[in-house]
Design an enzyme around this catalytic site. Structure first.
Site, mmCIF file in Angstrom:
data_model
loop_
_atom_site.group_PDB
_atom_site.id
_atom_site.type_symbol
_atom_site.label_atom_id
_atom_site.label_comp_id
_atom_site.label_asym_id
_atom_site.label_seq_id
_atom_site.Cartn_x
_atom_site.Cartn_y
_atom_site.Cartn_z
ATOM 1 N N CYS A 263 0.822 -1.213 0.000
ATOM 2 C CA CYS A 263 0.000 0.000 0.000
ATOM 3 C C CYS A 263 0.855 1.262 0.000
ATOM 4 O O CYS A 263 2.062 1.223 0.163
ATOM 5 C CB CYS A 263 -0.934 -0.007 1.200
ATOM 6 S SG CYS A 263 -0.079 0.268 2.777
ATOM 7 N N ALA B 176 3.029 1.916 2.962
ATOM 8 C CA ALA B 176 4.234 1.077 2.945
ATOM 9 C C ALA B 176 5.331 1.741 2.110
ATOM 10 O O ALA B 176 6.503 1.746 2.484
ATOM 11 C CB ALA B 176 3.917 -0.313 2.385
ATOM 12 N N ARG C 229 11.551 -4.887 6.988
ATOM 13 C CA ARG C 229 12.383 -4.646 5.809
ATOM 14 C C ARG C 229 13.823 -4.551 6.304
ATOM 15 O O ARG C 229 14.095 -3.888 7.294
ATOM 16 C CB ARG C 229 11.952 -3.349 5.131
ATOM 17 C CG ARG C 229 12.657 -3.030 3.811
ATOM 18 C CD ARG C 229 11.826 -1.987 3.100
ATOM 19 N NE ARG C 229 12.370 -1.448 1.882
ATOM 20 C CZ ARG C 229 13.035 -0.292 1.822
ATOM 21 N NH1 ARG C 229 13.298 0.392 2.920
ATOM 22 N NH2 ARG C 229 13.449 0.169 0.668
ATOM 23 N N HIS D 133 5.815 6.324 -2.644
ATOM 24 C CA HIS D 133 7.151 6.816 -3.019
ATOM 25 C C HIS D 133 7.059 8.286 -3.421
ATOM 26 O O HIS D 133 7.843 9.115 -2.991
ATOM 27 C CB HIS D 133 7.706 6.042 -4.222
ATOM 28 C CG HIS D 133 7.854 4.575 -3.997
ATOM 29 N ND1 HIS D 133 7.711 3.656 -5.007
ATOM 30 C CD2 HIS D 133 8.145 3.857 -2.883
ATOM 31 C CE1 HIS D 133 7.907 2.447 -4.530
ATOM 32 N NE2 HIS D 133 8.171 2.537 -3.246
HETATM 33 FE FE1 CFM Z 1 12.999 0.357 -5.396
HETATM 34 FE FE2 CFM Z 1 12.484 -2.008 -5.560
HETATM 35 FE FE3 CFM Z 1 11.007 -0.335 -4.055
HETATM 36 FE FE4 CFM Z 1 13.530 -1.006 -3.349
HETATM 37 FE FE5 CFM Z 1 12.569 -2.979 -1.723
HETATM 38 FE FE6 CFM Z 1 11.541 -3.904 -3.978
HETATM 39 FE FE7 CFM Z 1 10.091 -2.297 -2.470
HETATM 40 MO MO1 CFM Z 1 10.622 -4.728 -1.645
HETATM 41 S S1 CFM Z 1 14.410 -1.313 -5.244
HETATM 42 S S2 CFM Z 1 12.514 0.874 -3.340
HETATM 43 S S3 CFM Z 1 14.404 -1.798 -1.544
HETATM 44 S S4 CFM Z 1 11.175 -0.489 -6.168
HETATM 45 S S5 CFM Z 1 12.733 -4.894 -2.536
HETATM 46 S S6 CFM Z 1 12.213 -3.996 -6.147
HETATM 47 S S7 CFM Z 1 9.478 -4.016 -3.510
HETATM 48 S S8 CFM Z 1 10.845 -2.729 -0.531
HETATM 49 S S9 CFM Z 1 9.139 -0.425 -2.893
#
Ligand code: CFM
Length: 546
Positions: free
Chosen positions: A60, A63, A94, A194
């Site tokens: 989500c 997260a 994480r 993000h």
């Molecule tokens: Fe970038 Fe990722 Fe992500 Fe990531 Fe991660 Fe991920 Fe993630 Mo899990 S590199 S920041 S450190 S998009 S492994 S492939 S899914 S937490 S949001």
């Protein structure tokens, strides 16, 4: 290396994957399942809502904001405004590591701060409780910064986390308090979080401290979150080559680093999906160009270092980079030479996140393994097809919900680090300034690209392709392994890592060798191995690798 001629007919696979869905769902999923052609790069439907009822891998918005982008910074007190359950999944699940300067230095990563909303707060409002929590955190820790993260109920009842944060910030005077409207339901996945995190960090942190750090070649590392110590390995390499890291977004980072980030002369981006907004905004406001790099894979690491040296255009730096590569590579090669005869020709599938499904293909190809199918959970079309598609992407209602900051050049601090002519010259040398080519260009023709793969589709893909390894996360791990296929967690690394840089590549080769050559898989009967009793389809039976 296995050639694509051995792959099953991808259009039959796609048909198989969608045939059990109701017509409307099948039509929608069909657009997210694409047969790759690196020459033409077909369009992939991405960053759209998951069909309700389908088991997705996605997380989500909260997260993505709290867990992913802000979580790794060690000296911010991150308070979750919401019921306690939301905090459980934000607390040490994480593997973003950190290394405080001294054992006594601030480090709040091991703490779990929550307002622990109760029914009463949902009914009568939770702002009072939030302000109490901020006060309590301030009294206990006197941190440099406190960040507030909104969970779903906060948005539903309308608590104003921004006003509460401002009130407390003004009251304290010596603690930066700011909030995020990152309610879980916002957007279609953690990708929204993000973006919201990028906006907040840019607005409230970047640019607060103009002190210029010593060092000739200063850069920020964007989109590297120090999972399993990945950032430590990159820091080690930077140090060896004489590159100064000003700020990391946000693995092993501090508030001080981020406040100072605008003094760097280059932004290098590892995970494009989670942080490209920051690169763009810093370019516009401060004149710092950004460049896509990849420190996953030994060859990719060498290539990225050379790109950085080329950007700074300094002969001494170039020589140091070459010397470090020449020193590190023989150790890498020794491990490859030992392992590759055992991994050569094997196949992999990667379904993870928004960047690793691309980057880890480099490590597999260093082992002589072919990626037969891959996809992201929540990436956008540009991560698949390349940034050139950006102008053509339709902005839907879900994306419109997320604030786009209006950024302009800073009247005092804007200072283009390279002139237009210099940037053009670098581009001519093959340096992709402010660009990203995406995943598909690197994948073989007729491999499958699947966005937001469903649980059902994963199972079918495994039954049809019988890959030697499947890469995803903890939710998928044991289901896949019960099918007789080892699953490598690419989020948490299965307690392993680091996997970046030269040292990390060696760790990865060894871990993959152990997994794909483990005799235990031969003792498990996978469903397709019971083919004689008619349980497998013609398509599954037509493609046999083992
Ligand atoms: Fe970038 Fe990722 Fe992500 Fe990531 Fe991660 Fe991920 Fe993630 Mo899990 S590199 S920041 S450190 S998009 S492994 S492939 S899914 S937490 S949001």
């Amino acid at each position: 290396m296995q050639s694509y001629k051995n792959l099953p007919d991808p259009s039959l696979v796609r048909e198989d994957l969608i045939q059990k869905y109701p017509t409307k769902v099948a039509k929608k999923r069909n657009k997210s399942i694409v047969i790759n052609d690196p020459e033409t790069i077909p369009e992939v439907q991405a960053n759209v809502r998951t069909v309700p009822g389908i088991i997705t891998q996605r997380g989500c918005c909260y997260a993505g904001c709290k867990g992913v982008v802000l979580g790794p910074t060690r000296d911010i007190v991150n308070i979750v405004h919401g019921p306690i359950g939301c905090s459980f999944y934000a607390w040490l699940t994480r593997r973003n590591q950190t290394r405080p300067e001294t054992p006594e230095a601030e480090n709040y990563i091991t703490y779990c701060f929550s307002t622990d909303m109760q029914e009463e707060n949902v009914v009568f409002g939770g702002e009072k409780k939030l302000k109490q929590a901020i006060q309590e955190a301030y009294d206990l820790f006197h941190p440099k910064a406190i960040a507030i993260f909104s969970t779903c109920p906060v948005g539903l009842i309308g608590d104003d986390v921004h006003a509460a944060s401002k009130e407390m910030r003004d009251k304290f005077g010596d603690c930066n308090v700011f909030g995020f409207s990152c309610e879980g339901y916002r957007g279609v996945s953690q990708s929204a979080g993000h973006h919201i995190a990028n906006n907040g960090v840019f607005k409230h942190m970047v640019g607060r401290n103009n002190a210029v750090k010593e060092g000739k070649f200063k850069l920020n590392l964007l989109g590297e979150y120090n999972i399993g110590g990945d950032a430590f390995e990159i820091e080690r390499i930077f140090e060896r080559t004489g590159i100064t890291l000003v700020a990391s977004f946000s693995g092993n980072s501090t508030v001080g680093q981020i406040e100072n980030a605008h003094t760097a002369d280059l932004n290098v981006i590892l995970c494009h999906r989670s942080i490209n907004y920051m690169g763009e905004m810093m370019e516009t406001k401060y004149g710092i160009p950004w460049m896509k790099v990849n420190f996953v894979g030994a060859e990719s690491t060498a290539k990225s270092l050379r790109k950085i040296a080329e950007y700074f255009g300094d002969e001494e730096l170039k020589a140091r980079v070459e010397a470090v590569i020449a020193e590190e590579m023989p150790k890498v090669k020794a491990v490859i030479d030992e392992i590759r005869p055992r991994t050569e020709g094997k196949t992999a599938m990667l379904f993870v996140g928004g960047s690793r499904a691309h980057h880890y293909q480099d490590l597999f190809s260093e082992l002589g393994m072919t990626t037969v199918a891959a996809g992201y959970e929540f990436a956008h079309r540009d991560d698949y097809e390349g940034r050139h598609v950006l102008p053509g992407i339709k902005i839907d209602a879900d994306s419109k919900n997320i604030e786009e900051l209006k950024v302009t050049a800073d009247p005092e601090l804007y200072n283009p680090r390279k002139s237009e002519a210099e940037l053009e010259a670098l581009k001519e040398k093959g340096l992709e300034i402010n660009g990203y080519e995406g995943m598909m260009k690197q994948m073989l023709k007729k491999t499958l690209v699947v966005d937001d793969v469903s649980h059902y589709e994963s199972e079918r893909l495994i039954e049809i392709y019988k890959p030697d390894i499947f890469c995803a996360g903890i939710k998928e791990k044991y289901v896949v392994q019960k099918m007789g296929v080892p699953l490598k967690q690419l989020h948490s690394y299965d307690y392993g890592g680091p996997y970046t840089g030269f040292e990390g590549a060696q760790n990865f080769y060894r871990d993959i060798d152990r997994m794909v050559n483990n005799p235990v898989w031969k003792l498990i009967k996978a469903p397709w191995q019971k083919a004689e009793n008619g349980s497998s389809t013609a398509l599954e039976a037509s493609y046999v690798t083992h």
